[in-house]
Structure formats: structure tokens, C-alpha cells
Design a protein around this motif. Sequence first.
Motif, mmCIF file in Angstrom:
data_model
loop_
_atom_site.group_PDB
_atom_site.id
_atom_site.type_symbol
_atom_site.label_atom_id
_atom_site.label_comp_id
_atom_site.label_asym_id
_atom_site.label_seq_id
_atom_site.Cartn_x
_atom_site.Cartn_y
_atom_site.Cartn_z
ATOM 1 N N SER A 102 -8.548 8.592 9.252
ATOM 2 C CA SER A 102 -8.691 7.172 9.587
ATOM 3 C C SER A 102 -7.400 6.438 9.255
ATOM 4 C CB SER A 102 -9.859 6.538 8.807
ATOM 5 O OG SER A 102 -9.592 6.556 7.415
ATOM 6 N N SER A 103 -7.225 5.287 9.877
ATOM 7 C CA SER A 103 -6.026 4.489 9.617
ATOM 8 C C SER A 103 -6.380 3.012 9.713
ATOM 9 C CB SER A 103 -4.915 4.827 10.614
ATOM 10 O OG SER A 103 -5.319 4.517 11.941
ATOM 11 N N SER A 104 -5.595 2.185 9.055
ATOM 12 C CA SER A 104 -5.800 0.744 9.094
ATOM 13 C C SER A 104 -4.464 0.054 8.889
ATOM 14 C CB SER A 104 -6.798 0.301 8.014
ATOM 15 O OG SER A 104 -6.315 0.625 6.721
ATOM 16 N N LYS A 105 -4.425 -1.223 9.219
ATOM 17 C CA LYS A 105 -3.194 -2.000 9.087
ATOM 18 C C LYS A 105 -3.494 -3.286 8.332
ATOM 19 C CE LYS A 105 -0.296 -2.371 12.515
ATOM 20 N NZ LYS A 105 0.344 -2.762 13.800
ATOM 21 N N LYS A 106 -2.644 -3.604 7.364
ATOM 22 C CA LYS A 106 -2.755 -4.848 6.626
ATOM 23 C C LYS A 106 -1.503 -5.687 6.858
ATOM 24 C CE LYS A 106 -5.736 -3.066 2.941
ATOM 25 N NZ LYS A 106 -5.922 -2.904 1.469
ATOM 26 N N MET A 107 -1.694 -6.953 7.235
ATOM 27 C CA MET A 107 -0.574 -7.840 7.511
ATOM 28 C C MET A 107 -0.761 -9.131 6.737
ATOM 29 S SD MET A 107 -0.166 -7.287 11.635
ATOM 30 C CE MET A 107 -1.860 -7.794 11.940
ATOM 31 N N ARG A 108 0.325 -9.668 6.172
ATOM 32 C CA ARG A 108 0.192 -10.906 5.426
ATOM 33 C C ARG A 108 1.560 -11.556 5.208
ATOM 34 N NH1 ARG A 108 -0.968 -10.873 -0.780
ATOM 35 N NH2 ARG A 108 -0.111 -12.940 -0.335
ATOM 36 N N ILE A 109 1.517 -12.844 4.872
ATOM 37 C CA ILE A 109 2.689 -13.587 4.433
ATOM 38 C C ILE A 109 2.726 -13.529 2.913
ATOM 39 C CG2 ILE A 109 3.627 -15.919 4.168
ATOM 40 C CD1 ILE A 109 4.284 -14.991 6.838
ATOM 41 N N GLY A 110 3.915 -13.322 2.331
ATOM 42 C CA GLY A 110 4.015 -13.265 0.885
ATOM 43 C C GLY A 110 5.359 -13.756 0.390
ATOM 44 N N ASP A 111 5.420 -14.062 -0.907
ATOM 45 C CA ASP A 111 6.680 -14.488 -1.499
ATOM 46 C C ASP A 111 7.399 -13.285 -2.096
ATOM 47 O OD1 ASP A 111 5.220 -13.921 -3.766
ATOM 48 O OD2 ASP A 111 4.937 -16.012 -4.350
ATOM 49 N N LYS A 112 8.514 -13.554 -2.795
ATOM 50 C CA LYS A 112 9.337 -12.463 -3.333
ATOM 51 C C LYS A 112 8.549 -11.629 -4.343
ATOM 52 C CE LYS A 112 13.366 -10.400 -3.757
ATOM 53 N NZ LYS A 112 13.088 -9.450 -4.855
ATOM 54 N N GLU A 113 7.712 -12.265 -5.132
ATOM 55 C CA GLU A 113 6.925 -11.545 -6.130
ATOM 56 C C GLU A 113 5.959 -10.567 -5.466
ATOM 57 O OE1 GLU A 113 3.861 -12.434 -9.869
ATOM 58 O OE2 GLU A 113 4.788 -14.087 -8.762
ATOM 59 N N VAL A 114 5.303 -11.029 -4.396
ATOM 60 C CA VAL A 114 4.378 -10.150 -3.660
ATOM 61 C C VAL A 114 5.128 -8.981 -3.047
ATOM 62 C CG1 VAL A 114 2.840 -10.011 -1.663
ATOM 63 C CG2 VAL A 114 2.714 -11.984 -3.194
ATOM 64 N N VAL A 115 6.321 -9.250 -2.485
ATOM 65 C CA VAL A 115 7.131 -8.200 -1.874
ATOM 66 C C VAL A 115 7.489 -7.135 -2.901
ATOM 67 C CG1 VAL A 115 9.423 -7.709 -0.928
ATOM 68 C CG2 VAL A 115 8.063 -9.575 0.008
ATOM 69 N N ASP A 116 7.942 -7.555 -4.070
ATOM 70 C CA ASP A 116 8.330 -6.592 -5.107
ATOM 71 C C ASP A 116 7.142 -5.731 -5.522
ATOM 72 O OD1 ASP A 116 10.879 -7.597 -5.051
ATOM 73 O OD2 ASP A 116 10.605 -8.929 -6.768
ATOM 74 N N GLN A 117 5.970 -6.356 -5.641
ATOM 75 C CA GLN A 117 4.780 -5.612 -6.034
ATOM 76 C C GLN A 117 4.383 -4.584 -4.983
ATOM 77 O OE1 GLN A 117 1.862 -8.665 -6.750
ATOM 78 N NE2 GLN A 117 2.708 -9.237 -8.755
ATOM 79 N N MET A 118 4.449 -4.992 -3.703
ATOM 80 C CA MET A 118 4.026 -4.087 -2.633
ATOM 81 C C MET A 118 5.007 -2.932 -2.459
ATOM 82 S SD MET A 118 2.147 -6.388 0.265
ATOM 83 C CE MET A 118 1.387 -4.888 0.887
ATOM 84 N N ILE A 119 6.308 -3.195 -2.633
ATOM 85 C CA ILE A 119 7.287 -2.114 -2.541
ATOM 86 C C ILE A 119 7.072 -1.115 -3.676
ATOM 87 C CG2 ILE A 119 9.732 -1.550 -2.755
ATOM 88 C CD1 ILE A 119 10.378 -4.085 -1.238
ATOM 89 N N ALA A 120 6.859 -1.631 -4.882
ATOM 90 C CA ALA A 120 6.633 -0.751 -6.030
ATOM 91 C C ALA A 120 5.390 0.108 -5.825
ATOM 92 C CB ALA A 120 6.497 -1.590 -7.302
ATOM 93 N N GLN A 121 4.305 -0.507 -5.330
ATOM 94 C CA GLN A 121 3.076 0.236 -5.077
ATOM 95 C C GLN A 121 3.263 1.257 -3.967
ATOM 96 O OE1 GLN A 121 0.046 0.106 -6.829
ATOM 97 N NE2 GLN A 121 -0.230 1.960 -5.604
ATOM 98 N N HIS A 122 4.036 0.875 -2.935
ATOM 99 C CA HIS A 122 4.264 1.795 -1.815
ATOM 100 C C HIS A 122 5.046 3.026 -2.268
ATOM 101 C CE1 HIS A 122 4.772 3.091 2.300
ATOM 102 N NE2 HIS A 122 6.086 3.133 2.142
#
Length: 248
Positions: free
Chosen positions: A173-193
Motif C-alpha cells: 500500500s502507499s499514501s501521500k501526505k502534503m502540508r505547509i510547514g515552517d523551518k522547525e517542521v521541515v527539520d523534524q520531517m527531514i530527521a524522521q525521514h
Amino acid sequence: MTRLTTILFLFLATFMYSQKSTLLKNINYRASELQHNLNQEGDTLILRGERTIDKVEIFNDDFQKVYLVNGLETKIPLTDIPVGKFITEVKVNDKLIIITLLRHDNFEETTENIKEEQEATIVQRSTSGQSTYQNEAEGKTILPIESEEPLIETPPKPVKFYWIVKNINKGHSSSKKMRIGDKEVVDQMIAQHEIDLQLRTGKHNTLTIWEVYNTTKFLRFKRQHPDYATLKEADCFNTKPIYKSEGD
């Protein structure tokens, strides 16, 4: 002429007028599961969904506020939302529903703004012959200008927010998540990725992040140009991702 009159009538029917706010309702069929209205005083946004409403974000270039809901209905007070035009992004499970909110003090001034929005939308729908989301007249592609004069280097545009697209691929299965975020959100998502890529369940995930100069224009531009990710030039966001990782 009859067709244009019908379009005008339908467009006017999407407005919810009130003393302090104006709500431009989303008439797209994909948004039909969400009832969205204002109370009589115009200081409360009332939302009712057929499925769970996860959260609501109200923002423009200078303001952002997030409300966690996790329920089928909610009432969001607007008294602390300043005067201006705002994108209201409602997350319903895996779907994002976009609504435009106008906060105002002067009703006559707001009426003029609505008239401009109305005329822009009617012109677009009449010339394209297609039905789209409301208020999609903006979003222009910058074309290169031929000149023999030396080019002056343009200073970088200020980044307001970031557009984040994460594809989750579990094989079956696959899914896509899209959102607007600030620099803090970006750093968190890159680290998690980066962590996900080391795991068997996340090694096929992908993450792409773009800089956004104008959030309101970008969201309209994105809906008007589904191929936005392949474009070379645009004035509302940096078409070259600042982060792009492909899964193994």
C-alpha cells in the motif's frame, strides 16, 4: 449570457456574509463532506464533517494558527484572527479542504475585495470552460526576458513557509501526505525521514520540500497547475526543491 449569469449566481451563492467575517465556501464536490459556515456574528467558524476532522490551520503570509480537533465537528473562535485574507486548511483524514476567510472591519471595503475575487473567477471559468476551485485566477509562470544588457542578480526572495510532500510506500500500500510547514517542521520531517530510510518499512519512502514565497498564491497555483512539481519557473515558490530524497 445565460451561462455566465448561472455561473455568477452559483458563485454568489458560495458567500457567507456576516458583520465581522466573510467565508468563501468551497463548492468543489470533494469538499461536500464538510459543512463550513459562520455564526450570525461572524466571530466563529463552524465545521461539521462526515469523517473525523483532524486539525484546522488558518494562515496567510504574516499569520498562522493551528487548531487540533480530532472530532466530527468544532467551533473555532475568530476573535484573535486579525483583519485580512486567510487560507483555512481543514484536514479530514487524508484529505485537505481549502476555504478562504476574509476578516474585516469595513464592510464596504470587503465588498470591493469580494467583487474583484468574483470577477477574476468568472473570467477564468468563462474562458477555460472548466469548473475549478474558487479563486484560482492567480499563479503566473515567469518567462525569461531576452536582453542584450547584462543581467542584474536578483536578491533571494524571503521564504514564508515550506511545501512538504511525503510519499509512504509499504509495498502492499502507499499514501501521500502534503502540508505547509515552517523551518522547525521541515527539520523534524527531514530527521524522521532519514531514520525511516534505515528501516525496512520506510526505506521506499520519499520526501520532497520546496520553499514557498507566498502561501496564498502557491496554494492556488498548485491547484491550477497539477504539474507544479515539474515546472522550471514560478513566482510564488522555488521550483527547485531544497530537499529531495528518493527511497531505495
